[in-house]
Design an enzyme around this catalytic site. Structure first.
Site, PDB file in Angstrom:
ATOM      1  N   VAL A   1       3.746   1.387   2.374  1.00  6.51           N
ATOM      2  CA  VAL A   1       3.579   0.360   3.398  1.00  6.51           C
ATOM      3  C   VAL A   1       4.113  -0.958   2.841  1.00  6.51           C
ATOM      4  CG1 VAL A   1       1.960  -0.887   4.873  1.00  6.51           C
ATOM      5  CG2 VAL A   1       1.538   1.524   4.320  1.00  6.51           C
TER       6      VAL A   1
ATOM      7  N   LYS B   1       5.750   1.011   7.674  1.00  6.97           N
ATOM      8  CA  LYS B   1       5.385   2.183   6.893  1.00  6.97           C
ATOM      9  C   LYS B   1       6.604   3.083   6.750  1.00  6.97           C
ATOM     10  CE  LYS B   1       1.805   5.431   5.864  1.00  6.97           C
ATOM     11  NZ  LYS B   1       0.377   5.658   5.964  1.00  6.97           N
TER      12      LYS B   1
ATOM     13  N   GLY C   1       0.839  -1.196   0.000  1.00  6.46           N
ATOM     14  CA  GLY C   1       0.000   0.000   0.000  1.00  6.46           C
ATOM     15  C   GLY C   1       0.867   1.236   0.000  1.00  6.46           C
TER      16      GLY C   1
ATOM     17  N   GLY D   1       0.770   5.941  -0.517  1.00  6.35           N
ATOM     18  CA  GLY D   1       0.097   7.166  -0.922  1.00  6.35           C
ATOM     19  C   GLY D   1       1.063   8.319  -0.848  1.00  6.35           C
TER      20      GLY D   1
ATOM     21  N   ASP E   1      -3.085   4.580  11.066  1.00  8.96           N
ATOM     22  CA  ASP E   1      -2.460   5.892  10.819  1.00  8.96           C
ATOM     23  C   ASP E   1      -2.875   6.983  11.794  1.00  8.96           C
ATOM     24  OD1 ASP E   1      -0.849   4.982   8.857  1.00  8.96           O
ATOM     25  OD2 ASP E   1      -1.769   6.095   7.223  1.00  8.96           O
TER      26      ASP E   1
ATOM     27  N   ASP F   1      -7.142  12.020  10.927  1.00 13.83           N
ATOM     28  CA  ASP F   1      -7.205  11.718   9.489  1.00 13.83           C
ATOM     29  C   ASP F   1      -8.087  10.506   9.222  1.00 13.83           C
ATOM     30  OD1 ASP F   1      -6.675  12.126   6.807  1.00 13.83           O
ATOM     31  OD2 ASP F   1      -4.843  10.938   6.812  1.00 13.83           O
TER      32      ASP F   1
ATOM     33  N   ASN G   1      -7.911   4.973   5.406  1.00 12.01           N
ATOM     34  CA  ASN G   1      -7.311   4.551   6.664  1.00 12.01           C
ATOM     35  C   ASN G   1      -8.172   3.554   7.425  1.00 12.01           C
ATOM     36  OD1 ASN G   1      -4.930   5.996   6.461  1.00 12.01           O
ATOM     37  ND2 ASN G   1      -5.764   7.818   7.452  1.00 12.01           N
TER      38      ASN G   1
ATOM     39  N   GLY H   1       3.792   7.981   1.952  1.00  6.44           N
ATOM     40  CA  GLY H   1       4.817   6.947   1.979  1.00  6.44           C
ATOM     41  C   GLY H   1       4.315   5.605   1.501  1.00  6.44           C
TER      42      GLY H   1
END
Length: 468
Positions: free
Chosen positions: A26, A41, A19, A21, A156, A138, A143, A24
């Protein structure tokens, strides 16, 4: 082509990216020391802003990750540790084979019952975080992780703030998306527990409606402007979730429920209970006032009982004071509504004429306490509907009643078809109040309108004088 396996801190083998974005990547990784699979991460520091800004972001990320590590909950991704290596932070986390809610919603919106089940799991983790003093900052579909076994977990915590996400940069660019921001955060205020509640509501709204509350815009600054206004199209696919969802998305932080209250109401909805207008447990700062109110009410009740005893004692030998027998004409029944009367519509809340409502010994006939502002008074009026119609009727002026030329019976007959009314997006201009009203029908459907009211102050409280 397979990614080359990398070694981190002489302990973690980075196997493959799973994963990522703007903040950064994962990685699925192997922890050699504990012989288990973990998620790592790799956070990307901001470029082009100088070494000092990069160091500040790195230090914030390390700090936020350590704060998030305090939370251990079955519906939150656990943070095991944080490493500063290769001049950037790496967060070591629990690995959950999963897909994100954002990916799932690309298939289309979800059913209400499925969203309720998902929301209960999210709320349980977020309520625990808030009790621990942790603000997520967030909450968004990206998330929210949906495990292969049906488990839902939030991830996150605090990372968006640490990395400067959804902040305007020196060049006027925005990192991240403001699509799930609470209005006050979009205006530059600090994120709070209440803003987490709004972001949860925005996430649930997106899952149900198939689009974000603020819509879409090619220009992210335009989207941020929409977020700052808090203007949201009322949900149309949320069914029994509508009243709660509307409160989660209230533009006023103090009017939103807490995360614990939200979890409680979601569980009640899942169990088939009605929670729309049930009073909630007051926050700790309000409990002292509630206790005083209870004591005062008890003293008043004791005085009333004493007075009744005196009256009965004095009048027990007087035939004129005897109670009428059952079935006598002294026991009045509400007349059936006339079929000749036109049915009121939600856009015209049906106040009766100047005649008073039928007398009642129930405490529900007592009018609510005065509100501080016209907008609060309007919200208080609709919070009475339909459970306390006599108090609601008392909130309408005689002028309003004469204009509508309706009886209390007609007023009551109209509201029996509705289960609740929620008020959102309230704006005030003097004594003129404009608000979005969402009517929840007893049959389960909803209707929404934008209405304007003129309020007047009588005997220290605001009443509704007219509507347009």
């Amino acid at each position: 082509m397979m990614e080359e396996i990398r070694r981190l801190a002489d302990r973690f083998d980075l196997i493959e990216p799973v994963g990522g974005g703007s903040m950064g990547t994962v990685w699925r990784a192997r922890d050699d020391n504990l012989e288990r699979t973990v998620a790592v991460k790799e956070l990307l520091l901001p470029h082009g802003q100088g070494e000092q800004k990069a160091d500040e972001a790195k230090n914030r990320a390390l700090r936020e990750a350590r704060i998030a590590a305090r939370l251990v909950h079955p519906h939150a991704i656990t943070v095991f540790g944080v490493i500063d290596e290769q001049d950037r932070p790496w967060i070591i986390m629990e690995y959950l084979p999963s897909t994100s809610l954002a990916d799932k919603l690309r298939e289309g919106p979800m059913e209400v019952d499925d969203v309720i089940r998902l929301a209960i799991q999210l709320c349980s983790a977020l309520a625990a975080a808030h009790r621990a003093g942790i603000v997520h900052r967030d909450i968004k579909p990206g998330n929210v992780l949906l495990g292969e076994d049906g488990t839902v977990k939030i991830t996150d915590f605090g990372i968006s703030r640490a990395m400067g996400d959804v902040q305007l940069t020196a060049t006027g660019e925005i990192s991240g998306t403001p699509a799930f921001l609470a209005p006050e955060v979009a205006r530059g205020e600090d994120a709070t527990f209440a803003s987490d509640v709004f972001s949860l509501g925005a996430t649930l709204y997106t899952a149900l409606e198939g689009g974000t509350p603020y819509g879409t815009a090619e220009n992210p600054i335009a989207l941020l402007y929409r977020a700052s206004s808090g203007e949201i199209p009322p949900p149309v696919k949320s069914g029994i979730l509508t009243p709660l969802l509307t409160r989660l998305l209230d533009v006023r932080p103090d009017s939103r429920p807490t995360m614990t209250e939200t979890e409680r109401e979601l569980r009640a909805l899942a169990a088939g209970e009605s929670t729309t207008l049930v009073a909630e447990e007051p926050p700790p700062r309000a409990r002292k006032g509630v206790l005083i109110g209870v004591i005062v009410a008890f003293l008043v009740l004791a005085a009333v009982i004493a007075a009744v005893v005196v009256v009965l004692t004095r009048g027990e030998d007087s035939p004129s004071n005897a109670a009428p027998p059952a079935g006598s004409q002294s026991q009045t029944a509400a007349p059936a509504p006339s079929s000749a009367e036109p049915s009121p519509t939600p856009s015209s809340p049906p106040p009766p004429p100047s005649s008073s409502p039928p007398p009642s010994t129930s405490s529900s006939s007592v009018a609510p306490p005065p509100a501080q502002t016209p907008g609060q008074a309007l919200s208080a009026y609709y919070s009475l509907i339909p459970g306390n119609l006599q108090a609601g009727f008392a909130t309408l002026t005689d002028n309003f009643k004469r204009a509508k030329n309706q009886s209390f019976e007609r007023y009551s007959n109209f509201w029996k078809d509705y289960r609740a009314v929620t008020v959102s997006n309230v704006s005030e201009s003097g004594t003129t109040v404009t608000a979005t009203l969402t009517y929840v029908k007893a049959s389960g459907g909803t209707t929404t309108e934008r209405a304007t009211f003129v309020m007047v102050q009588q005997d220290g409280r605001y009443l509704i004088d007219s509507q347009r």
